[in-house]
Design an enzyme around this catalytic site. Structure first.
Site, mmCIF file in Angstrom:
data_model
loop_
_atom_site.group_PDB
_atom_site.id
_atom_site.type_symbol
_atom_site.label_atom_id
_atom_site.label_comp_id
_atom_site.label_asym_id
_atom_site.label_seq_id
_atom_site.Cartn_x
_atom_site.Cartn_y
_atom_site.Cartn_z
ATOM 1 N N CYS A 272 8.861 -5.623 -5.814
ATOM 2 C CA CYS A 272 10.085 -6.477 -5.606
ATOM 3 C C CYS A 272 10.347 -7.296 -7.237
ATOM 4 C CB CYS A 272 9.588 -8.033 -5.029
ATOM 5 S SG CYS A 272 8.890 -7.459 -3.513
ATOM 6 N N ARG B 169 22.036 -7.351 1.872
ATOM 7 C CA ARG B 169 21.555 -8.502 1.328
ATOM 8 C C ARG B 169 22.109 -9.109 0.329
ATOM 9 N NH1 ARG B 169 15.820 -8.161 1.944
ATOM 10 N NH2 ARG B 169 15.184 -7.585 3.935
ATOM 11 N N ARG C 199 15.159 -18.049 2.350
ATOM 12 C CA ARG C 199 15.957 -17.313 1.273
ATOM 13 C C ARG C 199 17.241 -17.712 1.347
ATOM 14 N NH1 ARG C 199 14.523 -11.062 0.650
ATOM 15 N NH2 ARG C 199 12.693 -11.969 -0.002
ATOM 16 N N CYS D 267 2.749 -14.477 -0.250
ATOM 17 C CA CYS D 267 3.369 -13.070 0.237
ATOM 18 C C CYS D 267 2.263 -12.267 1.185
ATOM 19 C CB CYS D 267 3.752 -12.139 -0.798
ATOM 20 S SG CYS D 267 4.191 -10.297 -0.233
ATOM 21 N N LYS E 228 21.158 -2.897 0.075
ATOM 22 C CA LYS E 228 21.330 -3.734 -1.267
ATOM 23 C C LYS E 228 22.410 -3.061 -2.173
ATOM 24 C CE LYS E 228 16.596 -5.294 -1.462
ATOM 25 N NZ LYS E 228 15.448 -5.563 -2.134
ATOM 26 N N CYS F 139 6.616 -10.982 -9.212
ATOM 27 C CA CYS F 139 6.992 -11.392 -7.861
ATOM 28 C C CYS F 139 5.868 -12.619 -7.515
ATOM 29 C CB CYS F 139 6.852 -10.109 -6.867
ATOM 30 S SG CYS F 139 5.078 -9.823 -6.594
ATOM 31 N N LYS G 38 16.637 -2.904 5.081
ATOM 32 C CA LYS G 38 17.710 -3.628 4.281
ATOM 33 C C LYS G 38 18.587 -2.581 3.611
ATOM 34 C CE LYS G 38 13.516 -4.446 2.317
ATOM 35 N NZ LYS G 38 12.640 -5.265 1.567
ATOM 36 N N CYS H 144 1.716 -5.952 -5.241
ATOM 37 C CA CYS H 144 1.516 -4.634 -4.463
ATOM 38 C C CYS H 144 2.691 -3.506 -4.805
ATOM 39 C CB CYS H 144 1.580 -4.837 -3.049
ATOM 40 S SG CYS H 144 3.429 -5.138 -2.141
HETATM 41 FE FE1 SRM Z 1 10.954 -7.781 -1.851
HETATM 42 C C1 SRM Z 1 9.206 -7.334 1.106
HETATM 43 C C2 SRM Z 1 9.643 -11.027 -2.161
HETATM 44 C C3 SRM Z 1 13.206 -8.450 -4.367
HETATM 45 C C4 SRM Z 1 11.371 -4.395 -2.232
HETATM 46 N N1 SRM Z 1 9.754 -9.141 -0.879
HETATM 47 C C5 SRM Z 1 9.246 -8.793 0.512
HETATM 48 C C6 SRM Z 1 8.666 -10.050 1.144
HETATM 49 C C7 SRM Z 1 9.622 -10.459 2.140
HETATM 50 C C8 SRM Z 1 6.902 -9.727 1.859
HETATM 51 C C9 SRM Z 1 7.088 -9.360 3.197
HETATM 52 O O1 SRM Z 1 7.923 -8.428 3.595
HETATM 53 O O2 SRM Z 1 6.426 -9.926 4.003
HETATM 54 C C10 SRM Z 1 8.294 -10.731 -0.125
HETATM 55 C C11 SRM Z 1 8.186 -12.385 0.068
HETATM 56 C C12 SRM Z 1 7.453 -13.092 -0.962
HETATM 57 C C13 SRM Z 1 7.379 -14.312 -1.011
HETATM 58 O O3 SRM Z 1 6.267 -15.011 -0.693
HETATM 59 O O4 SRM Z 1 8.480 -15.139 -1.351
HETATM 60 C C14 SRM Z 1 9.360 -10.426 -1.166
HETATM 61 N N2 SRM Z 1 11.502 -9.532 -2.976
HETATM 62 C C15 SRM Z 1 10.954 -10.619 -3.056
HETATM 63 C C16 SRM Z 1 11.455 -11.521 -4.260
HETATM 64 C C17 SRM Z 1 11.428 -13.116 -3.797
HETATM 65 C C18 SRM Z 1 10.688 -11.328 -5.293
HETATM 66 C C19 SRM Z 1 11.043 -12.113 -6.603
HETATM 67 O O5 SRM Z 1 10.089 -12.331 -7.473
HETATM 68 O O6 SRM Z 1 11.911 -12.845 -6.634
HETATM 69 C C20 SRM Z 1 12.691 -10.939 -4.281
HETATM 70 C C21 SRM Z 1 13.988 -11.794 -3.522
HETATM 71 C C22 SRM Z 1 15.159 -10.987 -3.771
HETATM 72 C C23 SRM Z 1 16.474 -11.787 -2.861
HETATM 73 O O7 SRM Z 1 16.755 -12.849 -3.190
HETATM 74 O O8 SRM Z 1 16.840 -11.062 -2.074
HETATM 75 C C24 SRM Z 1 12.479 -9.454 -4.007
HETATM 76 N N3 SRM Z 1 12.153 -6.794 -2.990
HETATM 77 C C25 SRM Z 1 12.899 -7.220 -4.124
HETATM 78 C C26 SRM Z 1 13.338 -6.050 -4.826
HETATM 79 C C27 SRM Z 1 13.976 -6.048 -6.310
HETATM 80 C C28 SRM Z 1 15.530 -5.703 -6.084
HETATM 81 O O9 SRM Z 1 15.971 -5.678 -4.867
HETATM 82 O O10 SRM Z 1 16.300 -5.671 -7.002
HETATM 83 C C29 SRM Z 1 12.915 -4.969 -4.277
HETATM 84 C C30 SRM Z 1 12.778 -3.575 -4.609
HETATM 85 C C31 SRM Z 1 14.243 -2.860 -4.551
HETATM 86 C C32 SRM Z 1 14.050 -2.266 -3.166
HETATM 87 O O11 SRM Z 1 14.622 -2.753 -2.352
HETATM 88 O O12 SRM Z 1 13.683 -0.967 -3.121
HETATM 89 C C33 SRM Z 1 11.795 -5.316 -3.011
HETATM 90 N N4 SRM Z 1 10.239 -6.132 -0.880
HETATM 91 C C34 SRM Z 1 10.420 -5.102 -1.355
HETATM 92 C C35 SRM Z 1 10.090 -4.128 -0.323
HETATM 93 C C36 SRM Z 1 9.961 -2.615 -0.293
HETATM 94 C C37 SRM Z 1 11.076 -2.046 0.525
HETATM 95 C C38 SRM Z 1 10.901 -0.504 0.785
HETATM 96 O O13 SRM Z 1 11.783 0.106 0.483
HETATM 97 O O14 SRM Z 1 9.933 -0.007 0.769
HETATM 98 C C39 SRM Z 1 9.106 -4.842 0.638
HETATM 99 C C40 SRM Z 1 8.436 -4.357 2.148
HETATM 100 C C41 SRM Z 1 8.911 -4.390 3.108
HETATM 101 O O15 SRM Z 1 10.412 -4.494 3.265
HETATM 102 O O16 SRM Z 1 8.495 -3.970 4.069
HETATM 103 C C42 SRM Z 1 9.512 -6.239 0.400
HETATM 104 FE FE1 SF4 Z 2 5.119 -9.327 -1.904
HETATM 105 FE FE2 SF4 Z 2 4.643 -7.102 -2.978
HETATM 106 FE FE3 SF4 Z 2 6.745 -8.058 -3.101
HETATM 107 FE FE4 SF4 Z 2 5.082 -8.893 -4.568
HETATM 108 S S1 SF4 Z 2 5.981 -7.005 -4.501
HETATM 109 S S2 SF4 Z 2 6.478 -10.152 -3.356
HETATM 110 S S3 SF4 Z 2 3.256 -8.719 -3.314
HETATM 111 S S4 SF4 Z 2 5.667 -7.354 -1.138
#
Ligand code: SRM
Ligand code: SF4
Length: 575
Positions: free
Chosen positions: A492, A155, A86, A449, A223, A443, A221, A488
Site C-alpha cells: 500500500c 479508485r 475513505r 488494517c 487505478k 501504510c 480494483k 504486509c
Molecule cells: Fe491498499 C488493501 C490501505 C494504497 C494495494 N489497503 C488495503 C486495506 C483496505 C486492507 C484490507 O483490504 O483489509 C488497507 C486499509 C488499512 C487501513 O487501516 O486504513 C489499505 N492502501 C491503503 C492506504 C490507506 C495506505 C496508505 O498508507 O495510505 C492507501 C489508500 C489509497 C487510496 O486513497 O485509495 C492504499 N493499496 C494502496 C496502493 C498504492 C497505490 O495505489 O498507489 C497499493 C499498491 C498498488 C496496487 O494496487 O497494486 C495497494 N491494498 C493493496 C492491496 C493489494 C492488491 C493486489 O493487487 O494484490 C490490498 C489487499 C487487497 O486488495 O485484497 C490492499
Molecule cells: Fe494493510 Fe498490508 Fe496495506 Fe499495510 S500494506 S495497509 S498492512 S494491506
C-alpha cells in the site's frame, strides 16, 4: 440467489467465480442489506456479503487490533469492531471549508486524526457503526463523497496536485477530474444516496443500469494516475492506467499511455508479484476519457473473476504480453488510431514541500506529514496548526500521493505570519526535516488494517531516525533516498518502487528490498528475508558506506545498488 448458486452458474470448463462475484451479483447494485444492518442498533458489525459491498461505498469494517490484547480482561469480550472511511478525492483537491469540515468530522466521529493516503485522499479511522451515517452525511454535505473510495471500480484518480501556473499542470488536473467523473458508477451512486443520504428509493432497483461496469462491476480494483516526465509525483507506473503528459515546443500535446502496473503480492504465492505499467501508445487530449473507458471495459471483460489474488489488470498484461494487449486494446476497445509513444522518459519526482510561487503574487506551502497522519501529539500540534492556518487564510488544500499536504493561495504578505504559526504549533519547516524522513512513507497496518502482519506507521519513524543518524554521520544526509514500509506484502505504500522497501514478514521482522528508484521508474529486489527491525539500520549502514566510497558523480543510491548488482548488495547487507 446464494453465492453457492452463483458459483454453480460457471460452466464445467470455466473456473468457479469467487464468492465476492456472488455478493455483487446478488446485491441489487450494491445495496445488499446494508440499510437494514446499519439501522439495527443491536448489531455491532455487518455480515460477510455486506462487508464486500460496503467497500464500494468507501468503507471497510475493521477491528481495533490493540483492543485484542485486552480481550478477556476487564470484562472486554469479542472483537472491537469499527469502520474505516475513505474519501474519493480526484487530484487530492479540497476547498478550505471542505478541509475544515473533515477536521471537525474526524473529531466528532473518528479517532481525532485524519490520514492522508498514498493515493492523495483522506481516511477516517475508528468510526463506530452508529456514527457511519452521520459521518457520510457530513462528508456529502460538503459536496465530497466516499462512493468508489474502495471496491471493484475505478479508485481515486491521481494527478500532480501542485498548483503550478502552467498549461501542463492545469491540463492534467482538468483531465483527472474528467476521467474521475466519467468513471463514476451510476447505479451504485443511486444506491449510495438511498442508503446513506435517505434519498427516495427506486421502486425496482434491479431495473437500474450500470452502463460502463455492468451488474458485477470489475473483477477487482482499478487505478489511474496522471503525471509528467520531469515530475512523476504520482508514481504512475504503479497504476492500472497511467497518463504521462507530453509537451512539444513547450506546448502540451497529449499523453503517453501506460497500462498494467500494480504492487500487491501474496507471501508464498509465486504467481503474484509487483509489475510496472507497460507503454501502450500516444493519445490526444480529446481521447482521454475514451481511453479510460476502453481500458476499464477491457479489464471488465478479461480480468480474472475466479481468483482475486490474480484478478488485477497487471496479470492480463503479464499473461498476454504487451503486443497482444495493445492488439486487443486498439482492435476491440479503443476506437482511435494507434500512434507510437513520444520520447519522454521520466526524469524526476517533486515532493512539492516548502514555499513555491503560484504566479500572480500567490504562494503555496508544502508541509511534510510523517506517514500521512494528521494528529496532535506532544509539542507537535499538526492538526490544530493546519486547522488554524486554513481557518485564518482560507487557503485551498491539496493532498499529495507521498502523504503530504499543500496549502495553496497565500499572498506574499501572509508568509511571515504562516511561518510564525508553524513555529507556534511545533510544525517543522521542511528545510529542518531529515531528507530520509521526507522521502519515507508507511501504510497504516496495526491497529486498523486486518491484513497487517507487522507494524508499519508506528514502526517506521524509529527506523527513519536511525537511518538519519547513519546518513548524516556519513555525510549523506542530503541524499533523496526513499524508504517505504508496509505491514504486509500488499504494497500500500508502494514499497517495491522505492530505493529501500521494508515489507512486514511477521512479528518485528521485515523483508528488505533494495535498488528501486526515487522517481518510480524501477522495481527493487529482495535482498534479505525476515530481518529483525533493530538490524535494518546497522545493515543498511554497510551499504551506505560502500555507496559513499564508490558512487560515481551524483549517482543516486538506488542506481548505485543496481550498478553493483544484487550479489554485492546482498554481501554488503549481510556482512
Ligand atoms: Fe491498499 C488493501 C490501505 C494504497 C494495494 N489497503 C488495503 C486495506 C483496505 C486492507 C484490507 O483490504 O483489509 C488497507 C486499509 C488499512 C487501513 O487501516 O486504513 C489499505 N492502501 C491503503 C492506504 C490507506 C495506505 C496508505 O498508507 O495510505 C492507501 C489508500 C489509497 C487510496 O486513497 O485509495 C492504499 N493499496 C494502496 C496502493 C498504492 C497505490 O495505489 O498507489 C497499493 C499498491 C498498488 C496496487 O494496487 O497494486 C495497494 N491494498 C493493496 C492491496 C493489494 C492488491 C493486489 O493487487 O494484490 C490490498 C489487499 C487487497 O486488495 O485484497 C490492499
Ligand atoms: Fe494493510 Fe498490508 Fe496495506 Fe499495510 S500494506 S495497509 S498492512 S494491506
Amino acid at each position: 440467489m446464494s453465492s453457492e448458486t452463483a458459483t454453480a452458474t460457471a460452466t464445467e470448463t470455466e473456473p468457479k467465480l469467487s464468492p465476492v462475484e456472488g455478493h455483487k451479483s446478488e446485491s441489487k447494485f450494491l445495496r445488499g442489506t446494508l440499510a437494514e444492518e446499519f439501522a439495527d442498533a443491536s448489531l455491532d458489525h455487518i455480515n460477510d456479503a455486506n462487508k464486500s459491498l460496503i467497500k464500494f461505498h468507501g468503507s471497510y469494517q475493521q477491528e481495533d487490533r490493540d483492543a485484542r490484547k485486552n480481550r478477556g480482561k476487564g470484562g472486554v469480550s469479542g472483537k472491537a469492531y469499527m469502520f474505516m472511511i475513505r474519501l474519493k478525492l480526484p487530484g487530492g483537491k479540497l476547498t478550505p471549508d471542505q478541509y475544515l469540515k473533515m477536521d471537525e468530522l474526524c473529531q466528532n466521529y473518528g479517532n481525532s486524526t485524519l490520514r492522508i493516503t498514498t493515493r492523495q485522499s483522506f481516511q477516517f479511522h475508528g468510526v463506530m457503526k452508529e456514527n457511519m451515517k452521520s459521518l457520510l452525511q457530513g462528508i456529502n454535505k460538503t459536496l465530497l463523497t466516499t462512493l468508489g473510495g474502495c471496491g471493484d471500480v475505478n479508485r481515486n484518480v491521481l494527478a500532480c496536485p501542485a498548483p503550478i501556473p502552467d498549461a501542463l499542470h492545469k491540463q492534467q488536473m482538468d483531465d483527472c477530474q474528467k476521467v474521475a467523473t466519467a468513471l463514476t458508477p451510476k447505479a451504485a451512486k443511486q444506491a449510495y444516496h438511498e442508503i446513506w443520504m435517505d434519498d427516495e428509493k427506486l421502486t425496482n432497483p434491479e431495473d437500474d443500469e450500470e452502463p460502463l461496469y455492468g451488474p458485477t462491476y470489475l473483477p477487482r480494483k482499478f487505478k489511474i494516475a496522471f503525471s509528467m516526465p520531469d515530475d512523476n509525483c504520482t508514481d504512475i507506473l504503479a497504476n492500472c492506467l497511467g497518463y504521462l503528459a507530453i509537451t512539444e515546443n513547450g506546448k502540451p500535446i497529449g499523453y503517453n499511455l501506460y497500462a498494467g502496473g500494480g504492487q500487491g503480492q501474496t507471501n508464498s504465492m509465486a504467481t503474484t508479484y509487483p509489475l510496472l505499467a507497460q507503454p501502450i501508445g500516444f493519445i490526444h487530449f480529446d481521447e482521454v476519457v475514451d481511453a479510460a473507458e476502453a481500458m476499464v471495459k477491457l479489464f471488465r471483460d478479461h480480468g480474472n473473476r475466479a481468483d482475486r489474488k490474480r484478478a488485477r489488470l497487471k496479470y492480463v498484461m503479464h499473461d498476454w504480453g504487451v503486443e497482444k494487449f495493445r492488439e486487443v486494446f486498439y482492435g476491440e476497445y479503443f476506437n482511435h488510431p494507434q500512434r507510437p509513444l513520444k520520447d519522454a522518459p521520466i526524469t524526476g519526482l517533486d515532493l512539492h514541500l516548502g514555499w513555491h510561487s503560484m504566479g500572480d503574487g500567490k504562494w503555496f506551502l508544502g508541509v511534510s506529514v510523517e506517514n500521512g497522519r494528521i494528529k496532535d501529539e506532544g509539542q507537535m500540534r499538526l492538526r490544530a496548526g493546519l486547522r488554524a492556518i486554513v481557518e485564518r487564510f482560507k487557503v485551498d488544500v491539496r493532498l499529495t500521493t507521498q502523504q503530504d499536504i499543500l496549502l495553496c493561495g497565500f499572498s506574499t504578505a501572509d508568509r511571515g505570519a504562516v511561518d510564525s504559526m508553524l513555529n507556534e504549533y511545533g510544525i517543522p519547516r521542511e528545510e529542518t526535516l531529515p531528507m530520509v524522513q521526507k522521502w519515507s512513507m508507511a501504510c497504516p497496518a496495526i491497529p486498523t488494517c486486518g491484513l497487517a502482519i507487522t507494524e508499519s506507521e508506528r514502526s517506521l519513524p524509529s527506523v527513519v531516525r536511525q537511518l538519519e543518524k547513519v546518513l548524516v554521520d556519513l555525510g549523506l544526509g542530503g541524499e533523496p533516498i526513499s524508504v517505504r514500509m508496509t505491514g504486509c506484502p500488499n504494497g500500500c505504500a508502494r514499497p517495491y518502487q522505492s530505493e529501500i522497501g521494508l515489507v512486514g514478514r511477521g512479528g518485528t521482522k521485515y523483508t528488505v528490498y533494495i535498488g528501486g528508484d526515487s522517481f518510480g521508474r524501477r522495481l527493487n529486489t529482495e535482498v534479505q528475508d525476515s530481518v529483525p527491525i533493530e538490524q535494518i539500520a546497522p545493515r543498511l549502514a554497510k551499504v551506505f558506506t560502500a555507496f559513499k566510497a564508490e558512487r560515481t558523480g551524483n549517482e543516486l543510491f538506488g542506481s548505485y545498488c543496481e550498478r553493483i548488482g544484487l550479489d554485492r548488495v546482498k554481501e554488503l547487507f549481510s556482512a
